[in-house]
Enzyme design. Structure first.
Site, short mmCIF file in Angstrom:
data_model
loop_
_atom_site.label_atom_id
_atom_site.label_comp_id
_atom_site.label_asym_id
_atom_site.label_seq_id
_atom_site.Cartn_x
_atom_site.Cartn_y
_atom_site.Cartn_z
N HIS A 209 -39.53 -43.12 -53.27
CA HIS A 209 -38.43 -42.14 -53.20
C HIS A 209 -38.75 -41.03 -52.21
CE1 HIS A 209 -36.96 -44.24 -56.70
NE2 HIS A 209 -38.16 -44.10 -57.24
N LYS B 98 -38.60 -26.02 -52.45
CA LYS B 98 -37.36 -25.75 -53.20
C LYS B 98 -37.50 -24.47 -54.02
CE LYS B 98 -34.68 -27.98 -56.92
NZ LYS B 98 -35.39 -27.63 -58.16
#
Length: 956
Positions: free
Chosen positions: A172, A603
């Site tokens: 991923h 993030k």
């Protein structure tokens, strides 16, 4: 009609391939791009008709005109062209929109292949030029600087012994292309490579072009959008494909390059002496994987999948070894009637043949009575599971026991090699046996280590649940009512099953198949102790055991948030000085692995703070490790995009803190970049060489030796006090601004959900793992991958720059001489240079004119205007500050190859963005009207996602 690749004359073609610089060097790439575009156009006409071709051309020309007007600052003309394009897209039927998105997406498939082929072409051109100076990133250039810094050959060899880089493949974000599309890519790539050969007869050129057209047709007729989400098994298979496609063949090439670089920079004093054999070089590479072991947030990774991951890798490797040995068997016909064998071979062969004779299995011995080396190879093949189907007269159930230790296989091959070398067969040994020795040292009997990963919260919950029950006080079986503990929750049961499976698999396969257990979201030493407690409960021996060659199971804390990165050194000091942990460290030879997370820290705190806190944690962890007598190996969880720690890997390795690197390095290689780095032997070799060279450079720091006393130090890795103070100030300013406007501002998350296609990620079926932990809708529960994906697809790339411009601007305004200091840092300090270059690339890919269209999808107009205005202002400020610091007039002025690639790509990405916005608008309108979900609409949106990912060369 002559082929599009037919040259005016072959000397000119040769001159193009050899050109070191200038337009002539880029001519083959321009020809490939132009010719592939022509072939795609003819396929579109044939397969879908002139209307689609005409629509593609009209939209393409309009997008180019808009870009050209923008470049000339002709605002009204640019707006007019954009409006024309929007009108065209708005009038499209759904089927036409889908076909248009596919057409532009397939164009990028072909352009990416052309650019990849050009990378291989330029690599070959450099190798052909004996007078070319070594490139900074390559191994020979690094060795040259070592030699210039006074490092002799013996010292260089000792430094190389400390190097080992381990790419760890993860699924991923998954490569957007389906496996069948990837196979077609490889065939097209092979054809492009054949078109580069000199000379090629005209009929053959024409034949190659026909084959290329056929492959493009096959690509067009293949579904580019997955009809079902890939299973974890699919992801395992896709990653394993790279071993057969390139990695198995890359290893001997890589080590040959290393040997050649050593011979060139450290020539032997005796002209007759042989260069170092590749089998004598230290192990420089190993491989790992998370696919089938990474449970964090993926409910589909269950014990059976982990079993499959190890079984598939084991089967692939043994099949490969058998094929290699079959080839050696066919080429090595040495007979004892012509040349003797060593006493060790005779003894080993007697041992094996004795067992076969006792079982009546003598066919091989009778067939190859005088060819003792062949007999030994046949015995080795039997121990690797070869059967009569191999083409040799082997027994179906041989009496020889299978190898259970790679050391035994390595020993047999070493005896075989030594016999050849002793008996005038050193060339045969180097050609046939050395590559096998390299592979067995690298792959063992397991191919790659499989990391297991789960979140610390899950372990804590399991420990709490299991520890909670106890029998009532004073109760006995004769006098009291019986009590049973309640059934375990499914989550806790899965945790225990995982550890039981690990224990089982370490018995079934080579115990080094599983040796690391990564703890996501680690915040304390208790998170590590929880894993050890659960592992022992599940029957796993966590301590290393030399007697059974089991490395044990080491917990690897993964520090991800800004706060956790800051606390990591203290957590590790507490752990490493603990009396309960020190015996484990001793069994692991006082070695500990710690993982640093790039995606979540970005993030959480933005680009500058994430990068700076990782750097400081890296440095501090090594200081603590030295204090505690621990050899620290860091595992870097880098993504493919800039917002997830991406960017050139070799540059990032070199940017590590000085004196904070032991030479060993693990780093994640994510699904979306595997094709870019490992789809071909030339690319894989170059990528691995860059990582080895950067690791050697970061370990030895020859530039620091050569520049001793020079101020300021230029790209040595040293950090001056004023640079550290500047970074502290930049980080604090950036973090405060980023948190205020991104993390702590709920309007930004609302904007993100509505102004990006993040909600469509589910329908794109890019990977097996859900986008959110627990399916919640919040910033905290959203994974870093969809966070970056949404901003990337909408051309806003917020994670890559937000807070950067504000921090740089404030620093310049508040510090006299601040701009000059930042300019010096961008020129001389690798870490700051890495940030500047990565942000610069992201800004070049972003487009706030297109982003404004995505912003129009936000329902609350006032909220939309507030958030978009803030994002656009920060984008423009970052753009201006980067130009001031890099002293350029335009972005990427100093990197013309990348600038040209992005500039030429953007007009072809723009139409897909316009189509995506239009289709999302239609979907949301249908939902508002209560209409059922449309598979056709979802498929069309997914086609735009695939196309934009191909155009920007990033998923998330």
């Amino acid at each position: 009609m002559p082929s599009l690749w037919t040259p005016p004359n072959w000397p000119q073609r040769l001159a193009e391939l050899q050109a070191p610089t200038g337009d002539l060097k880029e001519a083959p790439l321009r020809r490939d791009v132009r010719s592939l575009g022509i072939l795609l156009g003819s396929v579109l006409r044939e397969q879908a008709g002139d209307p689609l071709y005409d629509a593609v051309e009209a939209l393409r020309r309009t997008a180019i005109a808009r870009r050209e007007a923008d470049a000339k600052e002709e605002t009204e003309a640019a707006a007019s062209h954009l409006q024309q394009a929007l009108c065209r897209v708005g009038a499209l039927e759904l089927s036409a929109a889908y076909q248009l998105a596919r057409a532009f997406g397939f164009y990028f498939e072909l352009i990416n292949l052309a650019e990849t082929n050009h990378r291989k072409r330029r690599r070959l051109a450099i190798q052909l030029d004996q007078n070319a100076a070594p490139q900074r990133g390559d191994l020979r250039g690094t060795l040259r600087r070592l030699r210039e810094a006074g490092v002799d050959a013996a010292q260089a060899h000792e430094l190389l012994k400390r190097i080992c880089i381990t790419p760890v493949f993860t699924a991923h974000p998954t490569e957007v292309a389906r496996r069948s599309v990837m196979f077609k890519r490889r065939r097209i790539s092979d054809l492009l490579e054949q078109l580069d050969r000199i000379p090629v007869p005209t009929p053959h050129l024409e034949s190659l072009e026909r084959d290329l057209t056929a492959e493009i047709t096959a690509l067009w007729q293949t579904d580019d959008v997955r009809s079902a989400r890939p299973t974890v098994r699919d992801e395992i298979r896709m990653a394993l494909d790279y071993y057969e496609t390139s990695l198995f063949d890359t290893l001997p090439v890589l080590y040959s390059e290393v040997a050649a670089a050593l011979a060139a920079e450290y020539p032997q004093p005796n002209a007759d002496s042989q260069p170092v054999a590749i089998s004598e070089l230290p192990q420089l590479v190993s491989f790992g994987s998370w696919i089938g072991g990474d449970r964090d947030g993926n409910p589909f990774v269950v014990p059976e999948v982990t079993r499959e991951a190890l079984a598939m890798a084991h089967t692939l490797l043994l099949n490969h070894y058998r094929r290699r040995l079959q080839n050696v068997f066919e080429q090595l016909g040495s007979s004892i009637q012509q040349v003797p064998v060593s006493a060790e071979v005779t003894a080993l062969l007697d041992h094996y043949l004795g067992k076969l004779r006792a079982a009546g299995q003598t066919a091989v011995e009778q067939r190859f009575h005088y060819e003792h080396l062949r007999l030994l190879i046949a015995c080795i093949m039997m121990r690797l599971g070869a059967t009569p189907q191999s083409g040799l007269p082997l027994p179906a159930d041989p009496a020889l026991t299978p190898y259970t230790r790679a050391a035994d296989l390595l020993s047999d091959l070493t005896i075989l090699r030594a016999s050849l070398a002793e008996n005038h067969g050193h060339r045969l040994a180097q050609m046939l046996i050395d590559p096998l020795l390299l592979e067995v040292r690298t792959y063992g009997l397991h191919l790659q280590t499989l990391d297991i990963r789960q979140h610390a919260r899950v372990h804590a919950a399991a420990v709490t649940e299991i520890s909670a029950w106890q029998a009532p006080s004073g109760a006995t079986s004769l006098t009291s009512e019986l009590h049973l503990p309640p059934a375990l929750s499914p989550q806790t049961q899965e945790v225990l099953d995982t550890f039981r499976t690990i224990a089982e698999l370490k018995q079934t396969y080579a115990p080094e198949s599983i040796r690391q257990y990564v703890i996501s979201g680690a915040t304390s030493s208790e998170d590590v102790l929880h894993v050890l407690w659960l592992a022992r409960l599940g029957g796993v021996k966590v301590e290393a055991d030399e007697a059974t060659h089991d490395p044990g199971l080491q917990p690897v804390p993964l520090f991800e948030s800004i706060e956790d990165l800051q606390n990591a050194p203290a957590v590790c000091r507490q752990l490493w000085t603990s009396e309960v942990y020190r015996p484990l460290l001793k069994s692991w030879k006082h070695r500990q692995e710690v993982m640093l997370g790039y995606s979540d820290s970005n993030k959480d705190g933005g680009m500058i703070t994430s990068t700076w806190e990782i750097y400081k944690a890296h440095r501090a962890l090594h200081e603590v490790a030295r204090e505690c007598g621990v050899t620290l190996q860091l595992f870097h969880g880098r993504g493919g995009t800039v917002g997830r720690g991406g960017g050139p890997t070799h540059r990032a390795i070199f940017a590590q803190p000085i004196d904070s690197f032991t030479g060993e390095l693990r780093l994640t290689e994510q699904g979306e970049v595997l094709n870019w780095k490992y789809s071909d032997v030339v690319l894989a070799e170059r990528n691995l060489e860059l990582m080895i060279a950067a690791s050697l450079d970061a370990l030895a720091r020859p530039d620091a030796i050569l520049q001793q006393g020079t101020m300021p130090p230029h790209l040595t890795g040293e950090i001056l006090p004023e640079w550290e103070a500047a970074f502290d100030q930049l980080s604090a300013t950036s973090y405060e601004f980023y948190r205020e406007h991104i993390v702590d501002n709920p309007e930004t998350f609302t904007y993100f959900e509505q102004a990006t296609p993040v909600a469509e990620l589910e329908h794109a079926r890019l990977g097996s793992r859900p986008a959110k932990r627990g399916g919640k809708k919040s910033m905290a529960d959203l994974r870093a991958i969809p966070w970056v994906f949404g901003w990337m697809q909408s051309r806003q790339l917020v994670p890559a720059f937000f807070g950067v411009g504000h921090a740089l601007d404030r620093f310049v305004k508040e510090n006299p001489g601040g701009l000059a200091l930042l300019q010096t840092m961008a020129r001389d300090f690798p870490l700051f240079l890495d940030i500047i270059r990565n942000v610069e690339m992201a800004l070049a890919k972003a487009d706030f004119g297109i982003a404004r269209l995505y912003a129009s999808l936000v329902e609350d107009e006032a909220l939309r205007d507030r958030v978009f205005a803030k994002l656009e202002a920060e984008f423009n400020l970052t753009h201006r500050m980067l130009l001031d610091i890099t002293q350029q007039k335009a972005l990427l002025e100093n990197n013309p190859v990348l600038e040209r690639s992005i500039r030429l790509r953007n007009p072809y990405v723009d139409p897909m963005s316009l189509i995506q916005v239009e289709l999302i608008r239609r979907k949301r309108a249908a939902i508002a009207e209560g209409k059922p979900d449309s598979p056709e609409l979802n498929r069309a949106i997914s086609a735009t996602i695939n196309g934009i990912s191909a155009g920007l060369r990033n998923t998330g």
